[in-house]
Design a protein around this motif. Structure first.
Motif, PDB file in Angstrom:
ATOM      1  N   CYS A 144      33.674  38.482 145.285  1.00 12.76           N
ATOM      2  CA  CYS A 144      33.754  38.755 146.721  1.00 12.76           C
ATOM      3  C   CYS A 144      33.111  40.062 147.149  1.00 12.76           C
ATOM      4  N   GLY A 145      32.908  41.003 146.212  1.00 18.20           N
ATOM      5  CA  GLY A 145      32.457  42.320 146.634  1.00 18.20           C
ATOM      6  C   GLY A 145      33.535  43.005 147.465  1.00 18.20           C
ATOM      7  N   GLU A 146      33.123  43.893 148.349  1.00 15.45           N
ATOM      8  CA  GLU A 146      34.111  44.679 149.101  1.00 15.45           C
ATOM      9  C   GLU A 146      34.800  43.902 150.220  1.00 15.45           C
ATOM     10  N   ALA A 147      34.250  42.763 150.620  1.00 13.16           N
ATOM     11  CA  ALA A 147      34.938  41.841 151.543  1.00 13.16           C
ATOM     12  C   ALA A 147      35.636  42.581 152.678  1.00 13.16           C
ATOM     13  N   LEU A 148      34.887  43.348 153.430  1.00 10.33           N
ATOM     14  CA  LEU A 148      35.480  44.251 154.414  1.00 10.33           C
ATOM     15  C   LEU A 148      36.273  43.528 155.500  1.00 10.33           C
ATOM     16  N   PHE A 149      35.939  42.264 155.770  1.00 12.98           N
ATOM     17  CA  PHE A 149      36.611  41.528 156.831  1.00 12.98           C
ATOM     18  C   PHE A 149      37.441  40.378 156.276  1.00 12.98           C
ATOM     19  N   ALA A 150      37.927  40.547 155.055  1.00  9.78           N
ATOM     20  CA  ALA A 150      38.745  39.492 154.441  1.00  9.78           C
ATOM     21  C   ALA A 150      40.018  39.224 155.237  1.00  9.78           C
ATOM     22  N   ASP A 151      40.513  40.212 155.962  1.00  4.72           N
ATOM     23  CA  ASP A 151      41.708  39.978 156.774  1.00  4.72           C
ATOM     24  C   ASP A 151      41.439  38.958 157.875  1.00  4.72           C
ATOM     25  N   LYS A 152      40.217  38.944 158.407  1.00  2.35           N
ATOM     26  CA  LYS A 152      39.856  37.953 159.421  1.00  2.35           C
ATOM     27  C   LYS A 152      39.820  36.560 158.811  1.00  2.35           C
ATOM     28  N   VAL A 153      39.328  36.467 157.576  1.00  2.00           N
ATOM     29  CA  VAL A 153      39.303  35.180 156.873  1.00  2.00           C
ATOM     30  C   VAL A 153      40.728  34.728 156.574  1.00  2.00           C
ATOM     31  N   ALA A 154      41.535  35.639 156.052  1.00  8.68           N
ATOM     32  CA  ALA A 154      42.916  35.302 155.680  1.00  8.68           C
ATOM     33  C   ALA A 154      43.722  34.832 156.880  1.00  8.68           C
ATOM     34  N   ALA A 155      43.410  35.334 158.057  1.00  6.78           N
ATOM     35  CA  ALA A 155      44.144  34.928 159.256  1.00  6.78           C
ATOM     36  C   ALA A 155      43.908  33.469 159.614  1.00  6.78           C
TER      37      ALA A 155
END
Length: 244
Positions: free
Chosen positions: A51-62
């Motif tokens: 995934c790398g740093e996945a800076l917007f993973a919270d948007k995906v998780a939502a």
């Protein structure tokens, strides 16, 4: 004689691969939006592998029930854990930890911009592993696959076009100059990047018991590269022909 760095070691450090902080933010936002578009339902269980740093993973998780973020680099995982430690929907794993996930438990697996850093044997092994982890109706997405004979100039043009749209053109030009004299260029020349034709990727996926097709567009900004959508073969075999 200097010890040759491998790709895993390279990514376990701060790298000059991004032209600027704005470039990094826009890149990860684009990838996150692309992944969101692939999530099949609000209760889906998804894995972003490599995934790398996945800076917007919270948007995906939502947008899903649970999101696993998996990366081989300890430094990357440390940063992910620090960034998302309070998000109950996100779990950070090493790539080795993925083998411990229950079989047939994932609805979506995304492997973006990773295939080029794997040997053929590593790639085959990964496909077999991910096949076991997918549900029968799950989907595997391989993004940013590099076709044969693509020129570094093509990648540079794609970056500059992205930079023009994103407002970081000056830093992108400077970054291309830095990269020409960086460890990235050295390791790319000495270790290489794996490149696959459309037929080769389809054959490898079929060997791992997937049915697959090339997506209409690649994940991310570089449309000279390729994305593939794959499902376990048994899902295709049990489809109702009237629904195809």
């Amino acid at each position: 004689m200097a010890v040759l760095m491998n790709w895993r070691d390279y990514w376990n450090q701060d790298t000059p691969i991004y032209a600027s902080e704005r470039h990094k933010l826009l890149h990860y936002r684009l990838i996150a939006n692309d992944i969101i578009g692939l999530i099949p339902s609000s209760d889906a269980i998804a894995l972003d592998y490599g995934c790398g740093e996945a800076l917007f993973a919270d948007k995906v998780a939502a947008r899903c029930g649970r999101l696993y973020l998996s990366d081989a680099a300890p430094l990357v995982r440390e940063r992910l854990n620090g960034r998302f430690r309070d998000n109950g929907r996100i779990t950070v794993l090493s790539t080795d930890d993925v083998a411990d996930l229950p079989d047939a438990s994932l609805d979506l697996i995304v492997v973006n911009s990773l295939v080029q850093y794997l040997s053929l044997d590593e790639f085959r092994s990964l496909l077999r592993l991910l096949h076991r982890k997918l549900r029968s109706d799950g989907r595997l997405v391989l993004g940013d696959v590099i076709p044969p004979d693509i020129s570094p100039l093509t990648d540079a043009k794609a970056l500059l076009a992205f930079a023009w749209r994103g407002g970081f053109l000056r830093s992108a030009v400077a970054s291309l100059t830095r990269t020409a004299f960086s460890e990235y260029r050295t390791i790319r020349e000495e270790v290489g990047l794996a490149q696959y034709s459309d037929e080769e990727i389809i054959d490898l996926l079929e060997d791992a018991e997937f049915s697959a097709e090339r997506a209409a567009r690649n994940l991310g900004h570089n449309q000279a590269r390729m994305t593939y959508l794959a499902r376990p073969v048994q899902a295709r075999e049990t489809d109702d022909p009237a629904e195809r």
